[in-house]
Write a protein that holds these residues in place. Structure first.
Motif, PDB file in Angstrom:
ATOM      1  N   ILE A  19     -21.412  22.515 -13.875  1.00 14.93           N
ATOM      2  CA  ILE A  19     -21.207  22.384 -15.535  1.00 14.93           C
ATOM      3  C   ILE A  19     -22.462  23.250 -16.093  1.00 14.93           C
ATOM      4  CG2 ILE A  19     -21.115  21.004 -17.386  1.00 14.93           C
ATOM      5  CD1 ILE A  19     -19.667  19.176 -15.608  1.00 14.93           C
ATOM      6  N   LEU A  20     -23.437  23.052 -15.835  1.00 10.72           N
ATOM      7  CA  LEU A  20     -24.706  23.486 -16.500  1.00 10.72           C
ATOM      8  C   LEU A  20     -24.916  25.162 -16.207  1.00 10.72           C
ATOM      9  CD1 LEU A  20     -27.511  21.146 -15.607  1.00 10.72           C
ATOM     10  CD2 LEU A  20     -26.435  21.429 -17.719  1.00 10.72           C
ATOM     11  N   ALA A  21     -24.396  25.559 -14.952  1.00 10.34           N
ATOM     12  CA  ALA A  21     -24.249  26.882 -14.701  1.00 10.34           C
ATOM     13  C   ALA A  21     -23.387  27.576 -15.540  1.00 10.34           C
ATOM     14  CB  ALA A  21     -24.264  27.270 -13.273  1.00 10.34           C
ATOM     15  N   ILE A  22     -22.036  27.169 -15.720  1.00  8.60           N
ATOM     16  CA  ILE A  22     -21.096  27.743 -16.466  1.00  8.60           C
ATOM     17  C   ILE A  22     -21.316  27.814 -17.892  1.00  8.60           C
ATOM     18  CG2 ILE A  22     -18.930  27.582 -17.215  1.00  8.60           C
ATOM     19  CD1 ILE A  22     -18.104  26.593 -14.288  1.00  8.60           C
ATOM     20  N   ALA A  23     -22.101  26.444 -18.369  1.00  4.59           N
ATOM     21  CA  ALA A  23     -22.782  26.520 -19.867  1.00  4.59           C
ATOM     22  C   ALA A  23     -23.848  27.662 -20.110  1.00  4.59           C
ATOM     23  CB  ALA A  23     -23.021  25.072 -19.953  1.00  4.59           C
ATOM     24  N   ILE A  24     -24.786  27.570 -19.192  1.00  3.66           N
ATOM     25  CA  ILE A  24     -25.554  28.623 -19.467  1.00  3.66           C
ATOM     26  C   ILE A  24     -24.954  30.274 -19.491  1.00  3.66           C
ATOM     27  CG2 ILE A  24     -27.437  29.962 -18.104  1.00  3.66           C
ATOM     28  CD1 ILE A  24     -28.739  27.378 -17.233  1.00  3.66           C
TER      29      ILE A  24
ATOM     30  N   GLN B 297     -23.998  16.015  -7.757  1.00  3.45           N
ATOM     31  CA  GLN B 297     -25.074  17.056  -8.155  1.00  3.45           C
ATOM     32  C   GLN B 297     -24.658  18.503  -8.355  1.00  3.45           C
ATOM     33  OE1 GLN B 297     -28.614  16.809  -5.678  1.00  3.45           O
ATOM     34  NE2 GLN B 297     -29.561  16.012  -7.136  1.00  3.45           N
ATOM     35  N   GLN B 298     -23.601  18.768  -7.516  1.00  7.07           N
ATOM     36  CA  GLN B 298     -22.990  20.011  -7.344  1.00  7.07           C
ATOM     37  C   GLN B 298     -21.917  20.148  -8.612  1.00  7.07           C
ATOM     38  OE1 GLN B 298     -21.199  19.919  -3.789  1.00  7.07           O
ATOM     39  NE2 GLN B 298     -23.207  20.442  -2.515  1.00  7.07           N
ATOM     40  N   ILE B 299     -21.375  19.025  -8.870  1.00  5.47           N
ATOM     41  CA  ILE B 299     -20.520  19.202 -10.244  1.00  5.47           C
ATOM     42  C   ILE B 299     -21.566  19.524 -11.576  1.00  5.47           C
ATOM     43  CG2 ILE B 299     -19.002  17.831 -11.826  1.00  5.47           C
ATOM     44  CD1 ILE B 299     -18.010  16.660  -9.130  1.00  5.47           C
ATOM     45  N   ILE B 300     -22.639  18.662 -11.485  1.00  7.59           N
ATOM     46  CA  ILE B 300     -23.403  18.707 -12.666  1.00  7.59           C
ATOM     47  C   ILE B 300     -23.815  20.032 -12.699  1.00  7.59           C
ATOM     48  CG2 ILE B 300     -25.613  17.904 -13.635  1.00  7.59           C
ATOM     49  CD1 ILE B 300     -24.977  15.153 -12.514  1.00  7.59           C
ATOM     50  N   PHE B 301     -24.305  20.579 -11.681  1.00  3.43           N
ATOM     51  CA  PHE B 301     -24.899  22.006 -11.362  1.00  3.43           C
ATOM     52  C   PHE B 301     -23.975  23.056 -12.123  1.00  3.43           C
ATOM     53  CE2 PHE B 301     -25.778  26.105  -9.800  1.00  3.43           C
ATOM     54  CZ  PHE B 301     -27.131  26.311 -10.070  1.00  3.43           C
TER      55      PHE B 301
ATOM     56  N   ALA C 250     -32.950  22.944 -19.532  1.00  2.00           N
ATOM     57  CA  ALA C 250     -33.833  21.546 -19.399  1.00  2.00           C
ATOM     58  C   ALA C 250     -33.142  20.783 -18.514  1.00  2.00           C
ATOM     59  CB  ALA C 250     -33.983  20.856 -20.760  1.00  2.00           C
ATOM     60  N   GLY C 251     -31.612  20.899 -18.465  1.00  2.00           N
ATOM     61  CA  GLY C 251     -31.000  20.015 -17.381  1.00  2.00           C
ATOM     62  C   GLY C 251     -31.275  20.672 -15.985  1.00  2.00           C
ATOM     63  N   LEU C 252     -31.172  22.020 -15.856  1.00  2.63           N
ATOM     64  CA  LEU C 252     -31.736  22.237 -14.612  1.00  2.63           C
ATOM     65  C   LEU C 252     -32.990  21.878 -14.274  1.00  2.63           C
ATOM     66  CD1 LEU C 252     -30.527  26.261 -14.269  1.00  2.63           C
ATOM     67  CD2 LEU C 252     -29.220  24.213 -13.851  1.00  2.63           C
ATOM     68  N   PHE C 253     -33.914  22.068 -14.773  1.00  2.00           N
ATOM     69  CA  PHE C 253     -35.305  21.428 -14.566  1.00  2.00           C
ATOM     70  C   PHE C 253     -35.165  20.179 -14.170  1.00  2.00           C
ATOM     71  CE2 PHE C 253     -37.414  24.521 -17.890  1.00  2.00           C
ATOM     72  CZ  PHE C 253     -37.377  25.572 -16.687  1.00  2.00           C
ATOM     73  N   LEU C 254     -34.207  19.327 -14.834  1.00  2.00           N
ATOM     74  CA  LEU C 254     -34.272  17.503 -14.438  1.00  2.00           C
ATOM     75  C   LEU C 254     -33.482  17.663 -13.076  1.00  2.00           C
ATOM     76  CD1 LEU C 254     -34.720  15.149 -15.779  1.00  2.00           C
ATOM     77  CD2 LEU C 254     -32.513  15.385 -16.726  1.00  2.00           C
ATOM     78  N   MET C 255     -32.430  18.757 -12.914  1.00  2.00           N
ATOM     79  CA  MET C 255     -32.130  18.723 -11.414  1.00  2.00           C
ATOM     80  C   MET C 255     -32.929  18.882 -10.402  1.00  2.00           C
ATOM     81  SD  MET C 255     -28.317  19.764 -11.510  1.00  2.00           S
ATOM     82  CE  MET C 255     -28.137  19.153 -10.023  1.00  2.00           C
ATOM     83  N   LEU C 256     -33.981  19.964 -10.844  1.00  2.00           N
ATOM     84  CA  LEU C 256     -35.029  20.108  -9.678  1.00  2.00           C
ATOM     85  C   LEU C 256     -36.239  19.349  -9.715  1.00  2.00           C
ATOM     86  CD1 LEU C 256     -35.640  23.869 -10.763  1.00  2.00           C
ATOM     87  CD2 LEU C 256     -34.675  23.210  -8.608  1.00  2.00           C
ATOM     88  N   ASN C 257     -36.044  17.960 -10.236  1.00  2.00           N
ATOM     89  CA  ASN C 257     -36.886  16.806 -10.094  1.00  2.00           C
ATOM     90  C   ASN C 257     -38.080  17.113 -11.143  1.00  2.00           C
ATOM     91  OD1 ASN C 257     -36.336  14.280  -9.327  1.00  2.00           O
ATOM     92  ND2 ASN C 257     -36.294  14.966  -7.046  1.00  2.00           N
ATOM     93  N   TYR C 258     -38.150  18.133 -11.834  1.00  2.00           N
ATOM     94  CA  TYR C 258     -39.405  18.427 -12.671  1.00  2.00           C
ATOM     95  C   TYR C 258     -39.195  17.669 -13.980  1.00  2.00           C
ATOM     96  CZ  TYR C 258     -41.188  21.636  -9.315  1.00  2.00           C
ATOM     97  OH  TYR C 258     -41.463  22.416  -8.154  1.00  2.00           O
TER      98      TYR C 258
END
Lengths: 114, 181
Positions: B9-14, B3-7, B42-50
């Motif tokens: 990646i998403l944060a750097i992309a954003i 999860q930390q790796i995916i987060f 949208a990926g961040l929302f998916l990580m928050l379980n929404y």
């Protein structure tokens, strides 16, 4: 300030602060674009960035502070719907401006009625 | 760990794509960078379980609004043209202003969000609960704003059509006058 409650689950892999920092960067990128751009569509893109960063904040606060409620989720949903409305009307205005002035730079628009 | 790796990646992309979206010189590239930012959100929302918010974000934002933007760009610009910018002084001033705000708010967040949270390990949020909360009239239920949003959407459709249509009032008046004569 400095209110410290012990983390009850210990299962959060990512701190809340990380989400806030990400949305903060997005928000101020939007502010910068709003100040520097001259084009109406690019200003609109900056506004979308700002609204989107607020969505992240709503969802993250709801998930981390009140995980059994859904208010933040619904606020984010309504913000998405309202920004869709706003974009539709704004793009109609942009197309109308293009029809009258020939381009969509903000400096041309100095009077509301011609 | 995953999860930390995916987060990250998403944060750097954003961060990267939102800065690129407001500094890019070509307008169509700005729109495409905005699309990437929206998908990463949208990926961040998916990580928050929404999951419902994820679906709404992808369909409404990345689907609907981006099509509107791209069609508007194609209607009003040459997509490859290099855009004008503000003068240098204003550029530097607004860069100072926004980075100052970023530093200030970041300091406030890092110093003051020490309140730890209870992140419950619940699984996916139940779709039935979301539907009941959206359509109910009780406390913590959202039927009235939902209907208000639907009215607002209708008003915006009518308003957008009214604003964007071509004005033919003068001609039609002339035609009416001719008809009367």
């Amino acid at each position: 300030m400095g209110e410290l409650i012990v983390n009850t689950s210990g299962g959060a892999p990512i701190p809340l602060t990380a989400y806030l920092i990400v949305s903060l960067i997005m928000f101020f990128a939007g502010i910068y674009g709003f100040f520097t751009r001259k084009n109406l569509i690019l200003i609109l893109i900056s506004i979308e960035l700002i609204l989107n960063s607020v969505d992240i904040n709503f969802a993250a606060f709801n998930r981390y502070l009140f995980p059994d409620r859904m208010e933040g989720l619904f606020y984010a949903l309504f913000v998405i719907a309202i920004s869709a409305c706003e974009t539709a009307v704004a793009i109609a205005i942009v197309i109308n401006v293009y029809r009258k002035f020939g381009n969509t730079e903000v400096d041309n628009i100095q009077q509301m009625k011609n | 760990m995953t999860q930390q790796i995916i987060f990250s990646i998403l944060a750097i992309a954003i961060a990267l794509f939102s800065v690129l979206a407001v500094t890019s010189k070509r307008i169509i590239r700005s729109a495409i960078y905005l699309l990437f930012v929206l998908l990463a959100t949208a990926g961040l929302f998916l990580m928050l379980n929404y999951h419902f918010l994820f679906a709404v974000q992808v369909t409404v934002y990345a689907g609907g609004i981006m099509v509107l933007f791209i069609m508007a760009i194609f209607l009003t610009h040459k997509p490859g043209k290099i855009m004008e910018r503000r003068t240098n002084l204003k550029l530097i001033l607004s860069m100072l202003l926004s980075s100052g705000g970023l530093v200030l708010c970041g300091y406030i967040i890092l110093r003051n969000v020490t309140r730890t949270y209870n992140y419950l390990k619940v699984s996916e949020m139940n779709m039935q609960d979301i539907g009941h909360a959206m359509m109910g009239t009780g406390k913590y239920q959202f039927l009235l704003p939902f209907e208000a949003i639907s009215l607002l959407l209708l008003t915006c459709i009518i308003g957008a059509i009214m604003i964007a249509r071509k004005e033919k009032n003068i001609e039609t008046n002339d035609n009416k006058d001719l008809d009367h004569q």
